[in-house]
Design an enzyme around this catalytic site. Structure first.
Site, PDB file in Angstrom:
ATOM      1  N   ASP A  30       0.849  -1.196   0.000  1.00  0.00           N
ATOM      2  CA  ASP A  30       0.000   0.000   0.000  1.00  0.00           C
ATOM      3  C   ASP A  30       0.885   1.247   0.000  1.00  0.00           C
ATOM      4  O   ASP A  30       1.891   1.316   0.715  1.00  0.00           O
ATOM      5  CB  ASP A  30      -0.897  -0.012   1.244  1.00  0.00           C
ATOM      6  N   ILE A  31       0.497   2.217  -0.808  1.00  0.00           N
ATOM      7  CA  ILE A  31       1.307   3.434  -0.956  1.00  0.00           C
ATOM      8  C   ILE A  31       1.241   4.328   0.298  1.00  0.00           C
ATOM      9  O   ILE A  31       2.122   5.155   0.519  1.00  0.00           O
ATOM     10  CB  ILE A  31       0.853   4.237  -2.206  1.00  0.00           C
ATOM     11  N   ASN A  86     -12.991  -3.332   2.629  1.00  0.00           N
ATOM     12  CA  ASN A  86     -14.047  -2.315   2.648  1.00  0.00           C
ATOM     13  C   ASN A  86     -14.903  -2.392   1.388  1.00  0.00           C
ATOM     14  O   ASN A  86     -14.371  -2.610   0.293  1.00  0.00           O
ATOM     15  CB  ASN A  86     -13.413  -0.925   2.738  1.00  0.00           C
ATOM     16  N   HIS A  92     -15.762   3.152   3.881  1.00  0.00           N
ATOM     17  CA  HIS A  92     -14.355   3.552   3.780  1.00  0.00           C
ATOM     18  C   HIS A  92     -13.638   2.980   2.559  1.00  0.00           C
ATOM     19  O   HIS A  92     -12.416   2.915   2.516  1.00  0.00           O
ATOM     20  CB  HIS A  92     -13.586   3.152   5.055  1.00  0.00           C
ATOM     21  N   GLN A  93     -14.389   2.563   1.541  1.00  0.00           N
ATOM     22  CA  GLN A  93     -13.726   2.082   0.319  1.00  0.00           C
ATOM     23  C   GLN A  93     -13.417   3.273  -0.575  1.00  0.00           C
ATOM     24  O   GLN A  93     -14.332   3.979  -1.009  1.00  0.00           O
ATOM     25  CB  GLN A  93     -14.610   1.079  -0.433  1.00  0.00           C
ATOM     26  N   HIS A  99     -10.376  -5.330  -2.823  1.00  0.00           N
ATOM     27  CA  HIS A  99      -9.022  -5.552  -2.305  1.00  0.00           C
ATOM     28  C   HIS A  99      -9.080  -5.876  -0.831  1.00  0.00           C
ATOM     29  O   HIS A  99      -9.944  -5.392  -0.104  1.00  0.00           O
ATOM     30  CB  HIS A  99      -8.124  -4.337  -2.554  1.00  0.00           C
ATOM     31  N   PHE A 100      -8.141  -6.714  -0.420  1.00  0.00           N
ATOM     32  CA  PHE A 100      -7.999  -7.095   0.984  1.00  0.00           C
ATOM     33  C   PHE A 100      -6.720  -6.441   1.505  1.00  0.00           C
ATOM     34  O   PHE A 100      -5.654  -6.639   0.925  1.00  0.00           O
ATOM     35  CB  PHE A 100      -7.899  -8.616   1.136  1.00  0.00           C
ATOM     36  N   HIS A 101      -6.854  -5.675   2.588  1.00  0.00           N
ATOM     37  CA  HIS A 101      -5.674  -5.120   3.251  1.00  0.00           C
ATOM     38  C   HIS A 101      -5.124  -6.165   4.222  1.00  0.00           C
ATOM     39  O   HIS A 101      -5.881  -6.725   5.020  1.00  0.00           O
ATOM     40  CB  HIS A 101      -6.055  -3.904   4.099  1.00  0.00           C
TER      41      HIS A 101
HETATM   42  P1  5GP Z   1      -9.751   1.400   0.558  1.00  0.00           P
HETATM   43  O1  5GP Z   1     -10.026   2.587   1.426  1.00  0.00           O
HETATM   44  O2  5GP Z   1     -10.377   1.527  -0.806  1.00  0.00           O
HETATM   45  O3  5GP Z   1     -10.086   0.101   1.238  1.00  0.00           O
HETATM   46  O4  5GP Z   1      -8.175   1.360   0.374  1.00  0.00           O
HETATM   47  C1  5GP Z   1      -7.515   1.766  -0.785  1.00  0.00           C
HETATM   48  C2  5GP Z   1      -6.043   1.702  -0.496  1.00  0.00           C
HETATM   49  O5  5GP Z   1      -5.334   1.828  -1.709  1.00  0.00           O
HETATM   50  C3  5GP Z   1      -5.526   2.806   0.432  1.00  0.00           C
HETATM   51  O6  5GP Z   1      -4.942   2.230   1.588  1.00  0.00           O
HETATM   52  C4  5GP Z   1      -4.514   3.556  -0.414  1.00  0.00           C
HETATM   53  O7  5GP Z   1      -3.389   3.976   0.299  1.00  0.00           O
HETATM   54  C5  5GP Z   1      -4.157   2.541  -1.483  1.00  0.00           C
HETATM   55  N1  5GP Z   1      -3.773   3.141  -2.765  1.00  0.00           N
HETATM   56  C6  5GP Z   1      -4.486   4.060  -3.452  1.00  0.00           C
HETATM   57  N2  5GP Z   1      -3.839   4.380  -4.584  1.00  0.00           N
HETATM   58  C7  5GP Z   1      -2.694   3.635  -4.618  1.00  0.00           C
HETATM   59  C8  5GP Z   1      -1.620   3.533  -5.559  1.00  0.00           C
HETATM   60  O8  5GP Z   1      -1.571   4.205  -6.582  1.00  0.00           O
HETATM   61  N3  5GP Z   1      -0.633   2.654  -5.235  1.00  0.00           N
HETATM   62  C9  5GP Z   1      -0.652   1.892  -4.108  1.00  0.00           C
HETATM   63  N4  5GP Z   1       0.361   1.057  -3.901  1.00  0.00           N
HETATM   64  N5  5GP Z   1      -1.654   1.974  -3.204  1.00  0.00           N
HETATM   65  C10 5GP Z   1      -2.667   2.825  -3.456  1.00  0.00           C
END
Ligand code: 5GP
Length: 140
Positions: A30-31, A86, A92-93, A99-101
């Site tokens: 994750d970035i 999410n 919070h998506q 995707h799974f964190h």
């Molecule tokens: P969500 O809130 O949708 O569950 O999480 C999306 C996740 O994607 C966030 O933790 C965010 O930091 C990550 N993310 C968004 N854009 C990028 C990207 O361009 N590269 C990477 N590696 N992670 C990303």
């Protein structure tokens, strides 16, 4: 559905720190990590939310999640972690591609902070809710 940033990452059009890839799954760091090693495990299928993901992609992700979790925990020297998934903006998506964190929880200061405003399941309400879900599942 319009292409998300994750599809572009999977295609290699946007760089990422890839940690795993197979025919149906892509995983990368994750970035904006909540802790070192925070990893995203993504089906290549561009489903927006889990409820519309195919069983094949869901199985492929489920098959590899424990192995990725083990690797992330070993690489970070962490034992505790959260797996977060999410669905929908209110939940919070931010990126509408399933995707799974995998989020290491090395200590109280780093990792996922969870609000857990729990209620109490009353017997009648529980009976009605379980019956409603069972009825929905029976529809296939
Ligand atoms: P969500 O809130 O949708 O569950 O999480 C999306 C996740 O994607 C966030 O933790 C965010 O930091 C990550 N993310 C968004 N854009 C990028 C990207 O361009 N590269 C990477 N590696 N992670 C990303």
């Amino acid at each position: 559905m319009s292409e998300t940033i994750f599809t572009r990452i999977i295609k290699g059009q946007i760089p990422s720190h890839r940690v795993y890839e197979d025919e149906k799954v892509f995983a990368f760091l994750d970035i904006a990590p909540l802790s070192p090693g925070h990893t995203l495990v993504v089906p290549k299928e561009p489903a927006a939310t889990l409820d519309v993901l195919s069983e094949e992609s869901a199985a492929a992700v489920g098959r590899v999640l424990p192995r990725i979790a083990r690797a992330v925990m070993a690489a970070t020297g962490t034992r505790d972690y959260n797996v977060l998934q999410n669905n929908g903006a209110a939940a919070h998506q931010a990126v509408p591609h399933v995707h799974f964190h995998v989020i290491p929880r090395p200590d109280d200061a780093r990792g996922l902070g969870v609000g857990w405003p729990s209620g109490r399941l009353e017997a009648d309400a529980g009976k009605r809710m379980a019956a409603a879900v069972v009825a929905e599942l029976a529809k296939g």
